[in-house]
Motif scaffolding. Structure first.
Motif, PDB file in Angstrom:
ATOM      1  N   ASP A   1      -5.344   2.662  -1.172  1.00  0.00           N
ATOM      2  CA  ASP A   1      -5.575   1.368  -1.810  1.00  0.00           C
ATOM      3  C   ASP A   1      -4.766   1.212  -3.090  1.00  0.00           C
ATOM      4  OD1 ASP A   1      -7.747   0.142  -0.080  1.00  0.00           O
ATOM      5  OD2 ASP A   1      -8.484   2.162  -0.436  1.00  0.00           O
TER       6      ASP A   1
ATOM      7  N   SER B   1      -1.111   0.721  -4.782  1.00  0.00           N
ATOM      8  CA  SER B   1       0.229   0.260  -4.406  1.00  0.00           C
ATOM      9  C   SER B   1       1.238   1.246  -4.991  1.00  0.00           C
ATOM     10  CB  SER B   1       0.467  -1.151  -4.954  1.00  0.00           C
ATOM     11  OG  SER B   1       0.543  -1.110  -6.361  1.00  0.00           O
TER      12      SER B   1
ATOM     13  N   SER C   1       0.817  -1.210   0.000  1.00  0.00           N
ATOM     14  CA  SER C   1       0.000   0.000   0.000  1.00  0.00           C
ATOM     15  C   SER C   1       0.855   1.265   0.000  1.00  0.00           C
ATOM     16  CB  SER C   1      -0.894  -0.026   1.239  1.00  0.00           C
ATOM     17  OG  SER C   1      -1.401   1.254   1.505  1.00  0.00           O
TER      18      SER C   1
END
Lengths: 252, 198
Positions: A126, A128, A121
């Motif tokens: 949310d 990456s 994360s």
């Protein structure tokens, strides 16, 4: 005998070509559509945006973070966190798909993001590090047209063997009108749908199609992140020097 | 020996600490960006003899930053530390205000930074500053330009900023030359106060 063979080939050829048609959309193959989508998303020479990030958990509790984002060409990106205080000054620099750095003002240090961390994360969102940092899907994925509707192409993206992404598959809906992806589904290696990203309010800004709102939902945790572009300007002549570790430290 | 260490350090670290950190929303006043946080720790010590010692510790960190021009940045960080513990052991100690209100206000960092100073590739920073070398946290042998701050052992790895002039010339994005000059003859490490219960 030779004449018969020629007639046979002449009769079979249209059938063979016809069989190929469903695999190739009017815009070309999946890779070609993906390339067009990538070009549409990275069309401006540079982009500067003030962004509001809203992090919402499954119970509806939300946190707001303000960031500023600069992008040069297809690869280089610099992000600075402006608020709240606990993340203020954090900087994120992307020089290429494989070279990403994070500056943490509390430690006064720049850290290179290791490849195994890139799928984790990004600052509690949310997205990456790879989702935020990677601007070029064609470097990591090959695409196949799965479906074509009146308004959209549906592509299935499979990672190349050299790719460091953690997803096993992506399904991408590409708008035929502007080649901006309207929705992307992210599947993990077990084949489970992990996350869904939706691009909304796509409009032409300075002549470039730009989604104003991106929503990333994590279906496993019920958490979602809304990324809204408050102000966006393009082609302001950002310099190469700006995308350096020297400038990243100034993020504080 | 191991048992003593566990009693003195591991248990307090693992069990004896409750922390709340409140961050104030960054705000701007007259061109000065103000941000900070208030850390409230409720600490207690559990020893073999089940003696419990309360050791509340609070810290207010206030940061001020201003950019008078594109190539000049001014930064100040003030730290107020409060040991919420009455140190008076006799009625005579009550005459000492510091016994009842053990706090410490320090100018943690205060420096001016000039970008592209004289040369385009040269950045210059002068004042009380943290000079971090290397990338590891906590145990980092190369990060030795600032003395250790052991005044709060539970915040192991903290360093005390020192007064210095710091010039960095960037040969490229990967390589740079750094010249440092420390203004103080010696900058000793800080140790825990006599009242520290661990």
């Amino acid at each position: 005998m030779r004449r018969l063979l020629e007639i046979g080939i002449a009769l079979l050829l249209p059938i063979v070509l016809w069989a190929e048609i469903p695999r190739q959309s009017s815009a070309g193959g999946g890779d070609e559509i993906l390339k067009k989508a990538e070009d549409a998303m990275n069309a401006p020479k540079d982009r500067t945006a003030s962004v509001k990030l809203t992090l919402i958990d499954k119970d509806g509790n939300s946190k707001v973070r303000q960031i500023k984002m600069w992008q040069l060409g297809k690869e280089k990106r610099l992000i600075r966190f402006l608020s709240p205080a606990d993340v203020k000054g954090v900087g994120f620099l992307v020089l290429s798909d494989n070279e990403m750095y994070l500056y943490m003002p509390a430690f006064k240090k720049i850290r290179r993001i290791a490849s195994h961390v890139k799928n984790e994360s990004f600052m509690g969102t949310d997205f990456s590090y790879n989702d935020i940092g990677k601007c070029q899907y064609t470097n990591d994925f090959t695409a196949e047209t799965k479906e074509e509707t009146e308004k959209e192409y549906v592509l299935e993206l499979t990672p190349t063997p050299k790719s460091d992404v953690d997803y096993a598959k992506l399904i991408m809906w590409v708008d035929k009108a502007n080649y901006i992806p309207s929705k992307i589904q992210f599947y993990n290696k077990k084949g489970t749908l992990l996350k869904v990203m939706e691009n909304e309010d796509t409009e032409k800004i300075d002549g470039y199609w730009t989604p104003r709102k991106m929503i990333m939902k994590n279906l496993k945790t019920g958490h979602k992140t809304i990324m809204e572009l408050a102000t966006v300007v393009h082609d302001t002549g950002l310099k190469e020097d700006m995308f350096s570790k020297r400038m990243l430290k100034r993020a504080e | 020996m191991v048992r003593i260490l566990v009693s003195l350090y591991i248990i307090p670290i693992l069990l004896g600490m409750s922390r709340s950190t409140i961050y104030c929303a960054p705000t701007s006043m007259g061109g000065v960006d103000i941000s900070g946080n208030l850390k409230l720790d409720k600490r207690f010590l559990v020893t073999d003899s089940v003696r419990i010692a309360d050791y509340p510790y609070h810290e207010l960190d206030l940061k001020l930053k201003s950019n008078p021009s594109e190539n000049l940045s001014l930064y100040t960080s003030l730290k107020l530390r409060l040991w919420d513990q009455n140190l008076a052991s006799s009625s005579a100690d009550l005459t000492e205000i510091s016994s009842n209100n053990p706090y410490e206000l320090s100018l943690w960092e205060a420096y001016a930074e000039l970008y592209s100073f004289v040369f385009d590739k040269l950045d210059f920073r002068i004042g009380k500053q943290r000079i971090a070398w290397g990338t590891a946290d906590k145990i980092n042998p190369t990060d030795n330009l600032n003395p250790d701050d052991f005044s709060d052992p539970l915040n192991f790895g903290e360093k005390v900023p020192t007064e210095a002039a710091n010039a960095t010339y960037y040969l490229s994005d990967e390589y740079s030359l750094q010249r440092l000059y420390g203004f103080r003859h010696s900058s000793p490490s800080c140790c825990p106060g006599a009242n520290f219960p661990y």
